[in-house]
Design an enzyme around this catalytic site. Structure first.
Site, PDB file in Angstrom:
ATOM      1  CB  SER A  97      14.448  36.105  64.912  1.00  0.00           C
ATOM      2  OG  SER A  97      13.817  36.423  63.698  1.00  0.00           O
ATOM      3  CG  ASP A 241      11.692  33.452  60.995  1.00  0.00           C
ATOM      4  OD1 ASP A 241      10.454  33.583  60.900  1.00  0.00           O
ATOM      5  OD2 ASP A 241      12.407  34.299  61.550  1.00  0.00           O
ATOM      6  CG  ASP A 243      10.300  35.359  65.029  1.00  0.00           C
ATOM      7  OD1 ASP A 243      10.919  35.002  64.008  1.00  0.00           O
ATOM      8  OD2 ASP A 243      10.277  36.541  65.432  1.00  0.00           O
ATOM      9  CG  ASP A 245       9.901  37.730  61.808  1.00  0.00           C
ATOM     10  OD1 ASP A 245      10.478  36.680  61.472  1.00  0.00           O
ATOM     11  OD2 ASP A 245      10.429  38.589  62.536  1.00  0.00           O
TER      12      ASP A 245
HETATM   13 MG    MG Z   1      12.078  36.028  62.616  1.00  0.00          MG
END
Ligand code: MG
Length: 450
Positions: A97, A241, A243, A245
């Site tokens: 993340s 970020d 990834d 999300d």
């Molecule tokens: Mg993330």
């Protein structure tokens, strides 16, 4: 000292320290044994350790008899959508993340495209610790299939949303600066913006895992984007970020407005189109609550963590929800935090607002949030929290997730960390000064208690 973090958000660690091939194998075969169904979707963000981990993970899932569909470098929400697209049994996103590049990890998902429920995640971790794995014979080993269409399908699904007016956006031709921090965002965000008719001004769009700055999209990490927006005279800037999300907005004056405004803006936009319940986590700005009240819509809070928000959203049949740290969840698309959809909603809001991004943000309820952590090394966080609960019994308290004191002019949320010897402290008030003084006040109380 490095720690392997095992939580409802998955498993996370530092590569070669706490996250070794043996650890990946342990959790991968546990997940494969637990799911025992095919196919499973595997996607990853751009981290340099990604292919190595992907190969170990896929091999382990195949060894437990599961067929895998490798969708390559994609956002975490794309893995969630591909589970639904392929009618898969579940999936894994390989990512840490917002953590720096030396980290990586696994996020486990169920056949409904959501994170594993806390109960199921607990069962997988228990199985991993027990080592009770089921490997399949030579003639039952799972196949591997590759599918490179995932990012495009995600884009097309966003373009097809009922309140995103693609032809009007194309006419408006927004000039948009975007910082993908060399994460998976480079695979999808610039192309999505082009499809929305924007003039795209990207930085750090190479998905090579060499993060150009600390990847969490907090205002203090967005210096490059702020400068870029100003210099290029962009209408708005977005940071995601690794990834993809979480999404943060930089306004047309080059000001990083704070991640809380991403969800606040999305809630306001969506409720103006469709009334219904809103669910956010306990640390999310009161601004979302003000907007829900304005539209006379039910407003609920869940424990922190995407799956907790999602489960409450399903229970309430919510039309929108998310987490204040830039995580917008739009059930019309899928039940997960999704930065690409947050960007599309922000642009559509800006289009309909007919003013600047700065004015648009100013039109939202204004609060100030201060986040801090208190070191309690060697102390028991539960005892501290329980003492606080006793001490503040006369106040309006909420004990769903740690201790939240919800007063008229401010709120403060205290939670223990499951991975570090700290208590997280978040306060929100009308001014930054007030929020800071509340954090100071409670920090002193906790130090005295402990
Ligand atoms: Mg993330």
């Amino acid at each position: 000292m490095s720690t392997l973090m095992v939580s409802i958000s998955g498993v996370r660690g530092i590569v070669a320290e706490s996250l070794t091939p043996a650890i990946i194998q342990k959790y991968a075969v546990a997940f494969g044994t637990f799911m025992n169904k095919s196919p499973l979707i595997v996607g990853r963000d751009s981290r340099t350790s990604g292919t190595s981990i992907s190969n170990i993970l896929k091999g382990c899932l195949q060894a437990t008899g599961c067929e895998v569909i490798d969708i390559g470098i994609v956002p975490t929400p794309t893995v969630q959508m591909e589970i639904l697209h392929h009618k898969a049994a579940g999936g894994v996103a390989i990512t840490a993340s917002h953590n720096p590049s030396e980290w990586n990890g696994l996020k486990f998902m169920d056949g409904n495209g959501r994170f594993l429920s806390p109960e199921k995640a607990g069962q997988v971790y228990e199985l991993a610790d027990r080592g009770d794995f089921k490997y399949r014979d030579w003639n039952q080993v799972g196949n591997e299939i590759r599918d490179s269409g995932a990012n495009n399908r995600h884009i097309e699904a966003i373009l097809g949303l009922q309140y995103i007016d693609v032809s009007a956006l194309k006419k408006r031709k927004f000039s948009v600066a975007v910082d993908c921090v060399n994460g998976a965002g480079g695979m999808i965000i610039p192309r999505l913006l082009e499809k929305l008719g924007c003039k795209v001004i990207p930085i750090n769009e190479e998905p090579d895992g060499q993060f150009a700055h600390t990847p969490e999209p907090l205002p203090e990490n967005l210096g490059q984007l702020k400068k870029l927006v100003k210099e290029s005279k962009a209408d708005i800037g977005f940071a995601v970020d690794p990834d993809v999300d979480r999404c943060a907005i930089v306004d047309n004056k080059g000001q990083a407005v704070g991640e809380e405004y991403t969800l606040t803006l999305a809630v306001k936009f969506y409720l103006s189109k469709k009334l219904g319940s809103v669910v956010v986590n306990m640390s999310t700005s009161r601004a979302c609550e003000d907007i829900a009240k304005y539209y006379n819509c039910p407003f609920l809070r869940s424990k922190v963590g995407e799956i907790n928000v999602v489960e409450e959203m399903v229970a309430q049949n919510a039309v929108i929800g998310g987490e204040g740290n830039g995580g917008v969840i739009l059930p019309e698309l899928h039940l997960g935090r999704d930065a690409p959809v947050a960007i599309a909603i922000a642009l559509q809001s800006l289009l309909e607002f007919e003013g600047s991004a700065e004015m648009l943000v100013q039109s939202l309820p204004r609060y100030h949030m201060v986040k801090d952590k208190i070191n309690i090394e060697g102390k028991n966080p539960d005892i501290i929290i329980n003492k606080l609960i006793d001490q503040f019994a006369d106040k309006k308290v909420d004990l769903l997730d740690g201790l939240k004191i919800d007063e008229e002019n401010y709120w403060i949320h205290l939670r223990k960390s499951n991975t570090e010897p700290i208590i997280r402290i978040i306060a929100e008030a009308k001014t930054a000064k007030e929020a800071q003084s509340i954090v100071r006040e409670y920090t002193t109380i906790i130090h005295k208690l402990s």
